[in-house]
Design an enzyme around this catalytic site. Structure first.
Site, mmCIF file in Angstrom:
data_model
loop_
_atom_site.group_PDB
_atom_site.id
_atom_site.type_symbol
_atom_site.label_atom_id
_atom_site.label_comp_id
_atom_site.label_asym_id
_atom_site.label_seq_id
_atom_site.Cartn_x
_atom_site.Cartn_y
_atom_site.Cartn_z
ATOM 1 N N LYS A 15 34.915 32.518 35.972
ATOM 2 C CA LYS A 15 34.712 32.668 37.415
ATOM 3 C C LYS A 15 33.806 34.215 37.683
ATOM 4 O O LYS A 15 33.077 34.238 38.390
ATOM 5 C CB LYS A 15 36.061 32.825 37.997
ATOM 6 N N SER A 16 34.231 34.991 36.719
ATOM 7 C CA SER A 16 33.464 36.428 36.928
ATOM 8 C C SER A 16 32.262 36.432 36.625
ATOM 9 O O SER A 16 31.398 36.949 37.542
ATOM 10 C CB SER A 16 34.353 37.489 36.110
ATOM 11 N N ARG A 20 28.761 36.720 39.351
ATOM 12 C CA ARG A 20 27.837 37.951 38.772
ATOM 13 C C ARG A 20 26.382 37.276 38.718
ATOM 14 O O ARG A 20 25.371 37.912 38.846
ATOM 15 C CB ARG A 20 28.316 38.794 37.900
ATOM 16 N N SER A 169 38.946 49.040 38.715
ATOM 17 C CA SER A 169 38.485 47.804 39.508
ATOM 18 C C SER A 169 36.942 47.395 39.038
ATOM 19 O O SER A 169 36.155 48.170 39.390
ATOM 20 C CB SER A 169 38.524 48.209 40.904
ATOM 21 N N GLN A 171 35.616 44.967 40.536
ATOM 22 C CA GLN A 171 34.783 44.423 41.993
ATOM 23 C C GLN A 171 34.221 45.600 42.473
ATOM 24 O O GLN A 171 33.243 45.607 42.923
ATOM 25 C CB GLN A 171 36.038 43.862 42.609
ATOM 26 N N ASP A 318 44.611 39.810 35.754
ATOM 27 C CA ASP A 318 44.592 38.636 36.312
ATOM 28 C C ASP A 318 45.564 37.633 35.414
ATOM 29 O O ASP A 318 46.153 36.443 36.044
ATOM 30 C CB ASP A 318 43.127 37.752 36.472
ATOM 31 N N ARG A 349 51.307 39.974 44.244
ATOM 32 C CA ARG A 349 51.610 39.240 43.210
ATOM 33 C C ARG A 349 52.898 39.648 42.620
ATOM 34 O O ARG A 349 53.459 38.942 41.933
ATOM 35 C CB ARG A 349 50.315 39.205 42.017
#
Length: 433
Positions: A15-16, A20, A169, A171, A318, A349
């Site tokens: 996904k990451s 990108r 982070s 992101q 994650d 979470r």
């Protein structure tokens, strides 16, 4: 109790890396071909936003290396300033990655934009996005509570920045890097604690250790040449399948072509240290990323997991929901600290884990940045309804426990797994003996 065996060649693409690759393709000059792009809802949101900004792209199914089909995305761009005003809010749906990283790109475009999302995303904090972009000269407006909608007044006159990440982070690091690509001059991003490093690897940015901190240098207005990307299997998705094997005695599952980037595969080290029967085979490097095959076997005795080192927490952020559920079902307890970032994900979470583990009879104690679970699983009612909180990782973590142990667990929203793992339930069915 079920047994699971087989070879997994249909794990979702990472996904990451998919996010990108698409964003870098939109910033590059030329044609970017991305093979094995993720079909998950979040990655499709990124493509949707790029298309809405006028970036030409196509997506098609092509034959895969193990049979079946995979997704190929082709993006054509003229470079950093190929984006166009959309004329409407840019819909990120549930994807925080899309919203945050696109904010960095849009800050450097000479027009205004608005980023929105679904009910869950519109509640997630965005102040850490706004701060560095404002410091670089972009206008960023958020709601009174510091959440989206995010209105960005972009500019071609972004200033370079020296930015120290207050918390790990990937992101936020990435959005600052994407903005810095548009700035006049050299920017530096300082990481006291390493987070996943796909962005700097894929952009070929220089990174070095200075006084115990990692410093990433981002040259402004550098021409980015289009190149092909091959997306490996998602290690965060692999974590669920490895946990399935470890929880079900007699199981043996081989997972092919998984990304083993050191900033992403720490969950394997944690599982192995706890007694998990896991081996890595066929390790190799493709496109700068470590890739290999994971063989997981069930039947071993797992020790309770306790995760506290900030660097380790950042590398398994994650995977913590699955690690928590695995540890509680296998050993009766779990502990984590320095994980406050979990409260800013698709849901809180830490609280989601506590709520659901309590429903299963566990004793849970929350702290601002962690939790302690004890007492083991001893559900009083059947079925136990797990509240998914619109979070794919919460849903999949408890679904794995239910499949592996036979416990009667009902998910409040099983469809949410499509955010990152569309074939999740079909894959579990195919592995069950």
């Amino acid at each position: 109790m079920s047994v699971f065996k087989g070879e997994v060649t249909t794990l979702p693409p990472d996904k990451s890396i998919s996010h990108r690759a698409a964003l870098i393709g939109a910033l590059a000059e030329g044609v970017t071909e991305i093979t094995n792009f993720s079909g998950g809802f979040d990655n499709q949101s990124t493509l949707g936003v790029l298309g809405a900004c006028g970036i030409p792209l196509t997506q098609e199914e092509v034959p895969g290396p193990w049979g079946g089909t995979i997704r190929r995305v082709v993006i054509e761009s003229k470079g950093l300033w190929s984006f166009r005003p959309s004329g409407a809010p840019l819909e990120c749906n549930n994807s925080g990655s899309t919203m945050r990283m696109m904010a960095g790109i849009l800050a450097g475009q000479p027009f205004g934009s608005e980023l929105v999302g679904d009910g869950s995303l519109m509640k997630r904090p965005m102040q850490r996005v706004a701060g560095p972009l404002r410091d670089m000269g972009a206008g960023v407006e958020l709601s009174e509570s510091g959440t989206a909608p995010m209105r960005i007044a972009g500019t071609k006159e972004l200033r370079p920045i020296v930015y120290r990440l207050p918390v790990p982070s990937a992101q936020v690091k990435s959005l600052v890097a994407f903005a810095a690509l548009h700035a006049e001059g050299e920017s530096r991003i300082i990481e006291p604690v390493l987070s996943r490093d796909h962005t700097e690897l894929m952009l070929g940015l220089e990174a070095s250790e200075v006084d115990g901190e990692r410093v990433i240098v981002v040259p402004g207005r550098r021409r980015i040449e289009a190149r092909p990307f091959l997306v490996p299997a998602d290690p965060s998705a692999a974590c669920f399948i490895v946990a399935l094997a470890l929880l079900a005695p007699g199981s043996e599952i081989m997972i092919r072509d998984v990304c083993l980037n050191p900033t992403r595969a720490a969950f394997l080290d944690i599982m192995i240290a706890a007694g998990g029967q896991i081996t890595i085979e066929n390790r190799r490097t493709v496109g700068g990323e470590d890739i290999g095959d994971i063989l997981a076997r069930g039947g071993g005795v797992l020790e309770p997991l306790s995760i506290s080192d900030p660097g380790v927490v950042a590398r398994v952020i994650d995977e913590i929901p699955m690690l928590a559920v695995l540890s509680v079902f296998a050993s009766g307890s779990f502990e984590v600290s320095n994980a406050g970032e979990l409260r800013t994900k698709e849901c809180d979470r830490l609280n989601a884990l506590a709520v659901n583990l309590q429903r299963l009879g566990c004793l849970c104690e929350e702290s601002p940045d962690g939790m302690r679970v004890s007492g083991g699983v001893r559900a009083q009612h059947s079925p136990v309804v797990v509240e998914c909180f619109d979070d794919h990782r919460i849903a999949m973590s408890f679904a794995i426990a239910a499949r592996a142990t036979g416990m009667d667990i009902e998910l409040s929203d099983s469809a949410v797994v499509g955010v990152s793992f569309p074939n999740f339930f079909a894959l579990l069915e195919s592995l069950e003996v």
